[in-house]
Write a protein that holds these residues in place. Sequence first.
Motif, PDB file in Angstrom:
ATOM      1  N   TYR A 181     -70.277  37.403  -1.444  1.00  0.00           N
ATOM      2  CA  TYR A 181     -69.326  37.502  -0.344  1.00  0.00           C
ATOM      3  C   TYR A 181     -68.321  36.346  -0.391  1.00  0.00           C
ATOM      4  O   TYR A 181     -67.119  36.539  -0.199  1.00  0.00           O
ATOM      5  N   GLN A 182     -68.830  35.144  -0.630  1.00  0.00           N
ATOM      6  CA  GLN A 182     -67.948  33.980  -0.689  1.00  0.00           C
ATOM      7  C   GLN A 182     -66.939  34.129  -1.830  1.00  0.00           C
ATOM      8  O   GLN A 182     -65.756  33.808  -1.677  1.00  0.00           O
ATOM      9  N   ALA A 183     -67.404  34.638  -2.958  1.00  0.00           N
ATOM     10  CA  ALA A 183     -66.518  34.799  -4.115  1.00  0.00           C
ATOM     11  C   ALA A 183     -65.456  35.867  -3.862  1.00  0.00           C
ATOM     12  O   ALA A 183     -64.261  35.637  -4.106  1.00  0.00           O
ATOM     13  N   VAL A 184     -65.853  37.017  -3.349  1.00  0.00           N
ATOM     14  CA  VAL A 184     -64.903  38.099  -3.151  1.00  0.00           C
ATOM     15  C   VAL A 184     -63.961  37.807  -1.988  1.00  0.00           C
ATOM     16  O   VAL A 184     -62.809  38.258  -1.974  1.00  0.00           O
ATOM     17  N   ALA A 185     -64.422  37.026  -1.010  1.00  0.00           N
ATOM     18  CA  ALA A 185     -63.574  36.695   0.144  1.00  0.00           C
ATOM     19  C   ALA A 185     -62.344  35.892  -0.272  1.00  0.00           C
ATOM     20  O   ALA A 185     -61.328  35.903   0.430  1.00  0.00           O
ATOM     21  N   ASN A 186     -62.419  35.226  -1.411  1.00  0.00           N
ATOM     22  CA  ASN A 186     -61.304  34.392  -1.865  1.00  0.00           C
ATOM     23  C   ASN A 186     -60.115  35.203  -2.364  1.00  0.00           C
ATOM     24  O   ASN A 186     -59.004  34.662  -2.467  1.00  0.00           O
ATOM     25  N   TYR A 187     -60.333  36.486  -2.675  1.00  0.00           N
ATOM     26  CA  TYR A 187     -59.215  37.262  -3.202  1.00  0.00           C
ATOM     27  C   TYR A 187     -59.135  38.687  -2.650  1.00  0.00           C
ATOM     28  O   TYR A 187     -58.187  39.412  -2.961  1.00  0.00           O
ATOM     29  N   TYR A 188     -60.079  39.080  -1.827  1.00  0.00           N
ATOM     30  CA  TYR A 188     -60.072  40.446  -1.306  1.00  0.00           C
ATOM     31  C   TYR A 188     -58.862  40.666  -0.401  1.00  0.00           C
ATOM     32  O   TYR A 188     -58.588  39.868   0.490  1.00  0.00           O
ATOM     33  N   PRO A 189     -58.116  41.760  -0.603  1.00  0.00           N
ATOM     34  CA  PRO A 189     -56.939  42.021   0.233  1.00  0.00           C
ATOM     35  C   PRO A 189     -57.333  42.586   1.592  1.00  0.00           C
ATOM     36  O   PRO A 189     -57.594  43.778   1.735  1.00  0.00           O
ATOM     37  N   GLY A 190     -57.401  41.750   2.568  1.00  0.00           N
ATOM     38  CA  GLY A 190     -57.833  42.179   3.891  1.00  0.00           C
ATOM     39  C   GLY A 190     -58.928  41.272   4.413  1.00  0.00           C
ATOM     40  O   GLY A 190     -59.404  40.368   3.718  1.00  0.00           O
ATOM     41  N   ALA A 191     -59.326  41.524   5.651  1.00  0.00           N
ATOM     42  CA  ALA A 191     -60.252  40.623   6.337  1.00  0.00           C
ATOM     43  C   ALA A 191     -61.711  41.030   6.210  1.00  0.00           C
ATOM     44  O   ALA A 191     -62.595  40.260   6.585  1.00  0.00           O
ATOM     45  N   GLU A 192     -61.985  42.209   5.677  1.00  0.00           N
ATOM     46  CA  GLU A 192     -63.360  42.715   5.688  1.00  0.00           C
ATOM     47  C   GLU A 192     -64.334  41.798   4.964  1.00  0.00           C
ATOM     48  O   GLU A 192     -65.432  41.536   5.469  1.00  0.00           O
ATOM     49  N   ALA A 193     -63.968  41.330   3.777  1.00  0.00           N
ATOM     50  CA  ALA A 193     -64.900  40.516   2.989  1.00  0.00           C
ATOM     51  C   ALA A 193     -65.269  39.236   3.733  1.00  0.00           C
ATOM     52  O   ALA A 193     -66.438  38.854   3.799  1.00  0.00           O
ATOM     53  N   ARG A 194     -64.259  38.570   4.293  1.00  0.00           N
ATOM     54  CA  ARG A 194     -64.539  37.327   5.023  1.00  0.00           C
ATOM     55  C   ARG A 194     -65.340  37.589   6.293  1.00  0.00           C
ATOM     56  O   ARG A 194     -66.225  36.802   6.654  1.00  0.00           O
ATOM     57  N   ALA A 195     -65.033  38.686   6.961  1.00  0.00           N
ATOM     58  CA  ALA A 195     -65.770  39.011   8.181  1.00  0.00           C
ATOM     59  C   ALA A 195     -67.240  39.294   7.860  1.00  0.00           C
ATOM     60  O   ALA A 195     -68.145  38.822   8.559  1.00  0.00           O
ATOM     61  N   ARG A 196     -67.491  40.038   6.804  1.00  0.00           N
ATOM     62  CA  ARG A 196     -68.878  40.336   6.425  1.00  0.00           C
ATOM     63  C   ARG A 196     -69.594  39.068   5.952  1.00  0.00           C
ATOM     64  O   ARG A 196     -70.795  38.909   6.182  1.00  0.00           O
ATOM     65  N   TYR A 197     -68.860  38.193   5.295  1.00  0.00           N
ATOM     66  CA  TYR A 197     -69.437  36.913   4.879  1.00  0.00           C
ATOM     67  C   TYR A 197     -69.867  36.119   6.102  1.00  0.00           C
ATOM     68  O   TYR A 197     -70.991  35.595   6.159  1.00  0.00           O
TER      69      TYR A 197
END
Length: 245
Positions: A181-197
């Motif tokens: 989650y931390q890795a994908v949150a750095n480049y995912y287009p949108g807020a979902e990855a960071r929110a799930r992290y």
Amino acid sequence: MPFGVNLLLINVGLIVHAAKTGRFWPWGYVILFIPGFGALAYVLVELLPEWFGSAQGQHARRRVVSTLDPEKRYRLLTDQLDVADTIATRAALAEECLTLGKFAEAQRHYEHILALPMGDDAIYALGKARAQFGLGHPQDAVATLEDLRTRWPGYQSADGHLLYARALEESGHTEEALYEYQAVANYYPGAEARARYGLLLDKAGRKTEAKVVFTELLTQLKRAPKYVRRVQAEWIALAEKALRG
């Protein structure tokens, strides 16, 4: 001529037109059972975009038809597959199955494609993993995605990476999921990855770190244009709720 008779003639004419152009389902019933408004909707959604070739009109038509008859494209693709069983048609049908929640069928289609000489492609393996996750088999999805990474090391997909993190979480591998989650949150287009992290950090008892993630997410989105905030409304609400709780 009385208005009621005029309206009846218009409705009959439009129903005949819908039948002749292959649009009777669902428009024939919409026009018949919603007098006046059904005919107006048919003209606005089907006829005007056709007459003027408007891209916006075509988009509106697809949206309304999808709402009225969500399986129309599924039936069309199924018929096309019966006529010509190509990878492109089967892949389109598999994608439509995912959209409709027909995960078992989607998995069958992707497995069929992957078994073909020309179907050995990472995008179809990702589709299979999406189907497995939708079926509630996160461990199978993890295995498929790890095999994908081994066979196609150069393939990159933000959605696939997020799916991998989610599948790890659902499989009970919390630490591995947090790392992904931390890795994908750095480049995912949108807020979902960071929110799930942030959610998983909070669930794991790392509440201070979760608060930082949610606060930074909301700060960034407050500076974003309105249309971006509208698209990300679900994750904004989730972050705000997490901070309040």
